[in-house]
Scaffold this motif. Structure first.
Motif, PDB file in Angstrom:
ATOM      1  N   GLN A   1      -5.178  44.411  36.728  1.00 22.67           N
ATOM      2  CA  GLN A   1      -6.390  44.954  36.125  1.00 22.67           C
ATOM      3  C   GLN A   1      -6.020  45.633  34.805  1.00 22.67           C
ATOM      4  O   GLN A   1      -5.361  46.666  34.814  1.00 22.67           O
ATOM      5  CB  GLN A   1      -7.029  45.964  37.089  1.00 22.67           C
ATOM      6  N   PRO A   2      -6.416  45.078  33.669  1.00 20.18           N
ATOM      7  CA  PRO A   2      -6.024  45.669  32.389  1.00 20.18           C
ATOM      8  C   PRO A   2      -6.753  46.993  32.133  1.00 20.18           C
ATOM      9  O   PRO A   2      -7.930  47.136  32.470  1.00 20.18           O
ATOM     10  CB  PRO A   2      -6.438  44.610  31.368  1.00 20.18           C
TER      11      PRO A   2
ATOM     12  N   ARG B   1      -2.530  39.979  22.481  1.00 20.39           N
ATOM     13  CA  ARG B   1      -3.016  39.270  23.673  1.00 20.39           C
ATOM     14  C   ARG B   1      -2.055  39.602  24.808  1.00 20.39           C
ATOM     15  O   ARG B   1      -0.903  39.192  24.779  1.00 20.39           O
ATOM     16  CB  ARG B   1      -3.060  37.770  23.421  1.00 20.39           C
TER      17      ARG B   1
ATOM     18  N   LEU C   1      -2.070  38.463  31.739  1.00 16.50           N
ATOM     19  CA  LEU C   1      -2.403  39.098  33.002  1.00 16.50           C
ATOM     20  C   LEU C   1      -1.880  38.247  34.150  1.00 16.50           C
ATOM     21  O   LEU C   1      -1.497  37.103  33.964  1.00 16.50           O
ATOM     22  CB  LEU C   1      -3.924  39.256  33.135  1.00 16.50           C
TER      23      LEU C   1
ATOM     24  N   ARG D   1      -4.541  33.961  32.539  1.00 11.45           N
ATOM     25  CA  ARG D   1      -5.479  34.977  32.059  1.00 11.45           C
ATOM     26  C   ARG D   1      -4.810  35.851  31.017  1.00 11.45           C
ATOM     27  O   ARG D   1      -3.600  36.043  31.051  1.00 11.45           O
ATOM     28  CB  ARG D   1      -5.959  35.857  33.223  1.00 11.45           C
ATOM     29  N   GLU D   2      -5.607  36.380  30.104  1.00 15.67           N
ATOM     30  CA  GLU D   2      -5.100  37.316  29.107  1.00 15.67           C
ATOM     31  C   GLU D   2      -6.211  38.270  28.712  1.00 15.67           C
ATOM     32  O   GLU D   2      -7.388  37.987  28.916  1.00 15.67           O
ATOM     33  CB  GLU D   2      -4.560  36.597  27.872  1.00 15.67           C
ATOM     34  N   GLN D   3      -5.806  39.409  28.185  1.00 19.21           N
ATOM     35  CA  GLN D   3      -6.761  40.397  27.683  1.00 19.21           C
ATOM     36  C   GLN D   3      -6.428  40.673  26.229  1.00 19.21           C
ATOM     37  O   GLN D   3      -5.263  40.874  25.891  1.00 19.21           O
ATOM     38  CB  GLN D   3      -6.687  41.692  28.494  1.00 19.21           C
TER      39      GLN D   3
ATOM     40  N   TYR E   1      -6.570  43.027  22.924  1.00 18.75           N
ATOM     41  CA  TYR E   1      -6.653  44.440  22.545  1.00 18.75           C
ATOM     42  C   TYR E   1      -6.617  44.563  21.028  1.00 18.75           C
ATOM     43  O   TYR E   1      -5.963  43.773  20.351  1.00 18.75           O
ATOM     44  CB  TYR E   1      -5.469  45.231  23.114  1.00 18.75           C
TER      45      TYR E   1
ATOM     46  N   LYS F   1      -9.321  47.772  24.612  1.00 15.54           N
ATOM     47  CA  LYS F   1      -9.621  46.464  25.204  1.00 15.54           C
ATOM     48  C   LYS F   1     -10.859  45.857  24.554  1.00 15.54           C
ATOM     49  O   LYS F   1     -11.858  46.542  24.346  1.00 15.54           O
ATOM     50  CB  LYS F   1      -9.843  46.633  26.706  1.00 15.54           C
TER      51      LYS F   1
ATOM     52  N   ASN G   1     -14.057  43.895  24.789  1.00 13.82           N
ATOM     53  CA  ASN G   1     -15.003  43.591  25.846  1.00 13.82           C
ATOM     54  C   ASN G   1     -16.360  43.432  25.181  1.00 13.82           C
ATOM     55  O   ASN G   1     -17.085  44.396  25.010  1.00 13.82           O
ATOM     56  CB  ASN G   1     -15.020  44.706  26.886  1.00 13.82           C
TER      57      ASN G   1
END
Length: 155
Positions: free
Chosen positions: A9-10, A44, A47, A55-57, A59, A131, A133
């Motif tokens: 969970q980022p 990037r 995750l 998966r990636e998040q 920022y 993050k 979003n």
């Protein structure tokens, strides 16, 4: 051996500490590391995989703490920052501010991201990322009333 960590969970905010101090066994002293480190405006973060799905998040950088000085035992800290709301919602992100004691000035990522190249004693110490979003504005916890008061004060 290899050590591996996976992020399930980022976090909303990612704070990276660039360890700029080390213990020198030869001199028996703590010393400062002056090596220039490139830090991007956007990162990037991979995750934990969900089966075959990678998966990636994403920022976005919104703050940098800089240590200025020649040793680990003395020096001065100052910061560059921009509102995380702008960073997380892709508004005009070219406006950065330099906070140095009682002085605040306008800056840009281009001007401070290579600070160590021009001022070798000044090195990035802490990096603050928010993050991305796009569908949820919950990363901006700034009260609209507070934003209005700051805008009025800045006029």
């Amino acid at each position: 051996g290899t050590k591996r960590m996976e992020i399930e969970q980022p976090p909303d905010h990612l704070i990276i500490n660039l360890s700029r101090f080390q213990y020198d066994f030869k001199s028996n002293l703590h010393t400062k590391i002056f090596k220039n480190v490139h830090y991007p405006e956007t990162i990037r973060l991979p995750l934990a995989s969900d089966g075959d799905n990678k998966r990636e998040q994403i920022y976005h950088l919104y703050g940098v703490i800089v240590h200025s000085g020649l040793s680990a035992h003395s020096g001065h800290y100052y910061a560059y920052a921009r509102p995380s709301y702008e960073a997380s919602n892709h508004r005009d992100s070219s406006y950065w501010y330099k906070f140095n004691d009682s002085t605040v000035g306008i800056s840009s990522y281009t001007s401070f991201s290579k600070i160590t190249e021009s001022l070798s004693r000044d090195v990035a110490y802490l990096l603050f990322y928010v993050k991305q979003n796009l569908n949820d504005k919950s990363t901006d916890n700034t009260l609209p009333e507070l934003v209005n008061l700051v805008n009025i004060d800045n006029e």
